[in-house]
Scaffold this motif. Structure first.
Motif, short mmCIF file in Angstrom:
data_model
loop_
_atom_site.label_atom_id
_atom_site.label_comp_id
_atom_site.label_asym_id
_atom_site.label_seq_id
_atom_site.Cartn_x
_atom_site.Cartn_y
_atom_site.Cartn_z
N UNK A 47 0.82 -1.21 0.00
CA UNK A 47 0.00 0.00 0.00
C UNK A 47 0.85 1.25 0.00
N UNK A 48 0.20 2.40 0.16
CA UNK A 48 0.87 3.69 0.21
C UNK A 48 1.21 4.03 1.66
N UNK A 49 2.46 4.40 1.89
CA UNK A 49 2.96 4.71 3.23
C UNK A 49 3.74 6.01 3.19
N UNK A 50 3.99 6.57 4.38
CA UNK A 50 4.83 7.75 4.51
C UNK A 50 5.80 7.52 5.67
N UNK A 51 7.09 7.73 5.39
CA UNK A 51 8.13 7.66 6.41
C UNK A 51 8.40 9.09 6.89
N UNK A 52 8.33 9.30 8.21
CA UNK A 52 8.54 10.62 8.82
C UNK A 52 9.73 10.51 9.76
N UNK A 53 10.67 11.45 9.66
CA UNK A 53 11.84 11.43 10.55
C UNK A 53 12.20 12.86 10.94
N UNK A 54 12.72 13.01 12.17
CA UNK A 54 13.23 14.30 12.62
C UNK A 54 14.40 14.05 13.56
N UNK A 55 15.26 15.05 13.69
CA UNK A 55 16.49 14.93 14.48
C UNK A 55 16.42 15.80 15.73
N UNK A 56 17.15 15.35 16.73
CA UNK A 56 17.32 16.11 17.97
C UNK A 56 18.80 16.43 18.11
N UNK A 57 19.13 17.71 18.33
CA UNK A 57 20.55 18.07 18.45
C UNK A 57 21.04 17.89 19.89
N UNK A 58 22.33 18.09 20.06
CA UNK A 58 22.96 17.90 21.37
C UNK A 58 22.43 18.81 22.45
N UNK A 59 21.77 19.90 22.07
CA UNK A 59 21.19 20.82 23.04
C UNK A 59 19.73 20.47 23.36
N UNK A 60 19.22 19.39 22.73
CA UNK A 60 17.85 18.96 23.00
C UNK A 60 16.79 19.61 22.12
N UNK A 61 17.21 20.33 21.09
CA UNK A 61 16.28 20.96 20.17
C UNK A 61 15.87 20.00 19.06
N UNK A 62 14.58 19.93 18.79
CA UNK A 62 14.07 19.06 17.72
C UNK A 62 13.92 19.86 16.43
N UNK A 63 14.39 19.27 15.35
CA UNK A 63 14.26 19.90 14.04
C UNK A 63 12.93 19.57 13.41
N UNK A 64 12.68 20.15 12.24
CA UNK A 64 11.44 19.86 11.52
C UNK A 64 11.46 18.44 10.98
N UNK A 65 10.31 17.90 10.73
CA UNK A 65 10.20 16.55 10.19
C UNK A 65 10.36 16.57 8.67
N UNK A 66 10.90 15.48 8.17
CA UNK A 66 10.94 15.21 6.73
C UNK A 66 9.94 14.09 6.48
N UNK A 67 9.21 14.17 5.39
CA UNK A 67 8.15 13.20 5.07
C UNK A 67 8.47 12.59 3.70
N UNK A 68 8.59 11.27 3.64
CA UNK A 68 8.89 10.58 2.40
C UNK A 68 7.81 9.55 2.08
N UNK A 69 6.94 9.85 1.10
CA UNK A 69 5.92 8.87 0.71
C UNK A 69 6.58 7.74 -0.10
N UNK A 70 6.07 6.53 0.09
CA UNK A 70 6.56 5.40 -0.70
C UNK A 70 5.42 4.39 -0.88
N UNK A 71 5.59 3.54 -1.85
CA UNK A 71 4.58 2.53 -2.20
C UNK A 71 5.20 1.15 -2.06
N UNK A 72 4.51 0.24 -1.36
CA UNK A 72 4.93 -1.15 -1.27
C UNK A 72 4.02 -1.99 -2.14
N UNK A 73 4.62 -2.83 -2.96
CA UNK A 73 3.84 -3.76 -3.78
C UNK A 73 4.22 -5.18 -3.38
N UNK A 74 3.42 -6.13 -3.79
CA UNK A 74 3.72 -7.53 -3.44
C UNK A 74 4.76 -8.10 -4.34
#
Length: 74
Positions: A47-74
């Motif tokens: 099906x259709x999925x989205x991978x979401x990831x974000x980083x945390x720096x050494x000071x504890x600040x969270x960055x914005x998320x990146x969103x990557x849509x992808x499709x899985x087939x059989x």
């Protein structure tokens, strides 16, 4: 599996949070789930999925998320 480039950050990267779902704008929780810039996903159904990831720096600040849509087939 996903692998990404760490962001350029003067405080360094402490870790990452990620989630996979079927929504285009999900924001991963502010909780480190991996310290490596890669992850392996299991048991996703075709099906259709989205991978979401974000980083945390050494000071504890969270960055914005990146969103990557992808499709899985059989």
């Amino acid at each position: 599996a996903f692998e990404w480039q760490p962001p350029a950050d003067p405080n360094g990267v402490l870790g990452y949070s990620y989630v996979v779902d079927q929504k285009p704008e999900t924001l991963p929780d502010e909780k480190i789930v991996t310290r490596e810039p890669r992850c392996h996903l299991k048991n996703l159904k075709p099906g259709a999925w989205v991978f979401h990831v974000r980083a945390c720096d050494g000071a504890g600040n969270w960055g914005p998320a990146t969103h990557l849509p992808f499709q899985l087939t059989q």
